[in-house]
Scaffold this motif. Structure first.
Motif, PDB file in Angstrom:
ATOM      1  N   LEU A 145       0.861  -1.178   0.000  1.00 58.84           N
ATOM      2  CA  LEU A 145       0.000   0.000   0.000  1.00 58.84           C
ATOM      3  C   LEU A 145       0.900   1.232   0.000  1.00 58.84           C
ATOM      4  O   LEU A 145       1.677   1.442   0.923  1.00 58.84           O
ATOM      5  N   CYS A 150      -2.735   7.081  -3.314  1.00 60.96           N
ATOM      6  CA  CYS A 150      -4.133   6.812  -2.967  1.00 60.96           C
ATOM      7  C   CYS A 150      -5.001   8.042  -3.219  1.00 60.96           C
ATOM      8  O   CYS A 150      -4.617   9.156  -2.902  1.00 60.96           O
ATOM      9  N   ILE A 151      -6.180   7.822  -3.796  1.00 58.19           N
ATOM     10  CA  ILE A 151      -7.091   8.953  -4.023  1.00 58.19           C
ATOM     11  C   ILE A 151      -8.313   8.870  -3.107  1.00 58.19           C
ATOM     12  O   ILE A 151      -9.300   9.571  -3.311  1.00 58.19           O
ATOM     13  N   LEU A 152      -8.269   8.009  -2.109  1.00 58.47           N
ATOM     14  CA  LEU A 152      -9.336   7.885  -1.114  1.00 58.47           C
ATOM     15  C   LEU A 152     -10.709   7.618  -1.742  1.00 58.47           C
ATOM     16  O   LEU A 152     -11.720   8.144  -1.284  1.00 58.47           O
ATOM     17  N   CYS A 153     -10.706   6.813  -2.783  1.00 59.97           N
ATOM     18  CA  CYS A 153     -11.965   6.505  -3.465  1.00 59.97           C
ATOM     19  C   CYS A 153     -12.793   5.495  -2.681  1.00 59.97           C
ATOM     20  O   CYS A 153     -13.973   5.330  -2.934  1.00 59.97           O
ATOM     21  N   THR A 154     -12.189   4.787  -1.754  1.00 63.98           N
ATOM     22  CA  THR A 154     -12.787   3.740  -0.916  1.00 63.98           C
ATOM     23  C   THR A 154     -13.235   2.500  -1.691  1.00 63.98           C
ATOM     24  O   THR A 154     -14.044   1.729  -1.196  1.00 63.98           O
ATOM     25  N   CYS A 156     -11.351   0.005  -2.246  1.00 65.37           N
ATOM     26  CA  CYS A 156     -10.786  -1.113  -1.481  1.00 65.37           C
ATOM     27  C   CYS A 156     -11.628  -1.389  -0.240  1.00 65.37           C
ATOM     28  O   CYS A 156     -11.888  -2.541   0.107  1.00 65.37           O
ATOM     29  N   ILE A 180      -6.257   5.801   4.297  1.00 69.43           N
ATOM     30  CA  ILE A 180      -6.773   4.443   4.339  1.00 69.43           C
ATOM     31  C   ILE A 180      -6.033   3.712   5.468  1.00 69.43           C
ATOM     32  O   ILE A 180      -4.808   3.811   5.557  1.00 69.43           O
ATOM     33  N   CYS A 204      -8.481  -1.398  -6.836  1.00 70.26           N
ATOM     34  CA  CYS A 204      -7.870  -0.070  -6.693  1.00 70.26           C
ATOM     35  C   CYS A 204      -7.594   0.562  -8.061  1.00 70.26           C
ATOM     36  O   CYS A 204      -6.927  -0.044  -8.897  1.00 70.26           O
ATOM     37  N   THR A 206      -5.702   3.029  -8.878  1.00 69.38           N
ATOM     38  CA  THR A 206      -4.358   3.584  -9.069  1.00 69.38           C
ATOM     39  C   THR A 206      -3.309   2.562  -8.640  1.00 69.38           C
ATOM     40  O   THR A 206      -3.625   1.414  -8.372  1.00 69.38           O
ATOM     41  N   ALA A 208      -1.905   2.631  -5.820  1.00 73.16           N
ATOM     42  CA  ALA A 208      -1.829   2.669  -4.360  1.00 73.16           C
ATOM     43  C   ALA A 208      -1.781   1.268  -3.767  1.00 73.16           C
ATOM     44  O   ALA A 208      -1.030   0.999  -2.837  1.00 73.16           O
ATOM     45  N   LEU A 209      -2.606   0.390  -4.285  1.00 75.34           N
ATOM     46  CA  LEU A 209      -2.540  -1.007  -3.865  1.00 75.34           C
ATOM     47  C   LEU A 209      -1.982  -1.796  -5.039  1.00 75.34           C
ATOM     48  O   LEU A 209      -2.483  -1.685  -6.160  1.00 75.34           O
TER      49      LEU A 209
END
Ligand code: SF4
Ligand code: SF4
Ligand code: FES
Ligand code: FES
Lengths: 239, 178
Positions: A145, A150-154, A156, A180, A204, A206, A208-209
């Motif tokens: 991670l 991360c764009i905090l899209c949730t 995940c 996150i 995800c 992007t 980010a994960l």
């Protein structure tokens, strides 16, 4: 019970929609593409990214297509100068909120954020990065991670909860400090209920994960698979 | 078996949490009520990770959701709080009447890091505690007492039209009792 059909206008064209459907779903049923980032078919919608904003005739306010249900007689515009301006601004702000350095990212070339920026003609940022360097969690044996992407899209959060049923992720804190977190902000590798299924990684948008062992621009996500599983689960639960 | 998830929790705290969980059972917003009660009962007015883990365990709530709630609301503290709380208003009215200087001064006097101050912008909630656990300095967005700006609250006692001298005197009185 047969669902009620209602008619709405999307970009001038009269289309039928099912009651309870979101504007986004109705539009996609009729091959009208509205850009999205936080939406993922099969998961619940949260309206986090503001990419899917549309114009409703008779009001100045823009509506998020993914969380707004269709209503009889709605007349919507999904493309306009104003919308492009808003979407550009939203993407630019997402880009400055974290250190997105595409050229060294595992998802370079396969990233939904990058694709969105490209389609909106964003070539550079007009603002300075608002966050410093954030940590990277490498504690999971198979996955990483990187908060910087991360764009905090949730996606995940919802995938892990709604599809895998493990509820490992949540968003902690608020505003610019939002992150996150797994469990009590524990290292991911110590998260109690993580089954190592990798669904969050696939969901995800992007880099980010990501899965370990992939090099720059090698990580291709299979979001369709997450959607398929989500829909299977929903039908199984009789939702 | 029952203290596996929370080795650092005292028997007393565990009993308290058990009680709160039972009394809030089935109520909407139960989690927030439990967190509030557990924090209030803590000597240092905070929620330890052990307490959060035990609450998650007992209520069957995913730990991430417990942490999300505890970290979202300004009411909850995730670190031990000092014996005395000095709360400086950083609302617009107080800001224009010099509350930033008051905040900086009191932090300086108590030996709290200025780098922490700089890294937090105006709107952020700030909570710094001295290493001897005697003082916690925090900020709020507005006390709703703007006519009295700048406002500082010391141990739930509102001080109005505060200047550096009065603030220093009040804090000094507490320091002598240190
Ligand atoms: S790997 Fe599976 S169980 Fe673990 S956090 Fe991701 S979705 Fe949840
Ligand atoms: S880690 Fe990925 S899926 Fe999760 S919130 Fe961040 S960008 Fe979205
Ligand atoms: S897709 Fe609608 S707000 Fe993100
Ligand atoms: S701004 Fe300080 S009390 Fe309102």
């Amino acid at each position: 019970m047969p669902e009620k059909t209602i008619s709405i206008r999307i970009d001038g064209e009269l289309v039928n929609a099912r009651e309870g459907q979101s504007i986004l779903e109705a539009a996609r049923d009729h091959q009208c593409e509205i850009p999205t980032l936080c939406y993922l078919k099969g998961l619940s919608s949260v309206g986090a990214c503001r990419m899917c904003m549309v114009e409703l005739a008779g009001t100045e306010r823009l509506l998020p297509a993914c969380t707004t249900p269709v209503q009889d007689g709605m007349s919507l515009r999904t493309k306009s100068e104003k919308l492009t301006l808003y979407r550009r601004m939203a993407v630019e702000l997402l880009l400055v909120e974290r250190r997105h350095i595409c050229s060294v990212c595992v998802s370079d070339g396969h990233c939904e954020l990058q694709a969105m920026a490209k389609s909106l003609g964003i070539t550079h940022l007009r603002y300075t990065y608002s966050a410093g360097r954030l940590p990277v969690d490498m504690t999971h044996p198979r996955f990483v991670l990187d908060h910087n992407r991360c764009i905090l899209c949730t996606r995940c959060v919802r995938t892990c909860e709604e599809v895998e049923g493990a509820s490992v992720w949540e968003i902690a804190s608020r505003g610019i400090h939002s992150r996150i977190v797994s469990d009590l902000k524990d290292p991911w590798g110590q998260a109690h209920n993580c089954t190592d299924c990798g669904k969050c990684v696939q969901a995800c948008p992007t880099g980010a994960l990501a899965e370990k062992g992939y090099g720059v621009h090698q990580m291709v996500k299979d979001t369709d698979r997450v959607s398929r599983l989500a829909l299977r689960r929903a039908s199984h639960l009789g939702a | 078996m029952q203290n596996v998830a929370s080795p650092g929790l005292s028997a007393k705290e565990r009993v308290l949490i058990d009680q709160e969980v039972t009394s809030h059972e089935g109520r909407p917003g139960a989690l927030l009520g439990i967190l509030e009660a557990v924090q209030a009962a803590n000597a240092h007015k905070y929620l330890s990770m052990d307490a959060l883990r035990y609450i998650a365990d007992k209520t069957g709530t995913p730990p991430a959701r417990v942490y999300s709630a505890a970290s979202f609301f300004a009411l909850f503290n995730l670190f031990p709080q000092g014996d005395n709380t000095i709360c400086v208003c950083r609302g617009t009215a107080c800001h224009t009447r010099g509350s930033r200087d008051l905040l900086e001064k009191v932090c300086l006097d108590l030996g709290l890091g200025s780098q922490d101050l700089e890294s937090t912008s105006e709107a952020d909630k700030l909570a710094l505690t001295t290493s001897d656990q005697k003082f916690t300095v925090r900020t709020v967005a507005c006390f709703g007492q703007c006519a009295l700006a700048p406002v500082v609250e010391i141990n739930h006692h509102i001080l109005s039209h505060v200047n550096e001298r009065t603030l220093q005197r009040e804090v000094g009185a507490l320091t002598r009792g240190r």
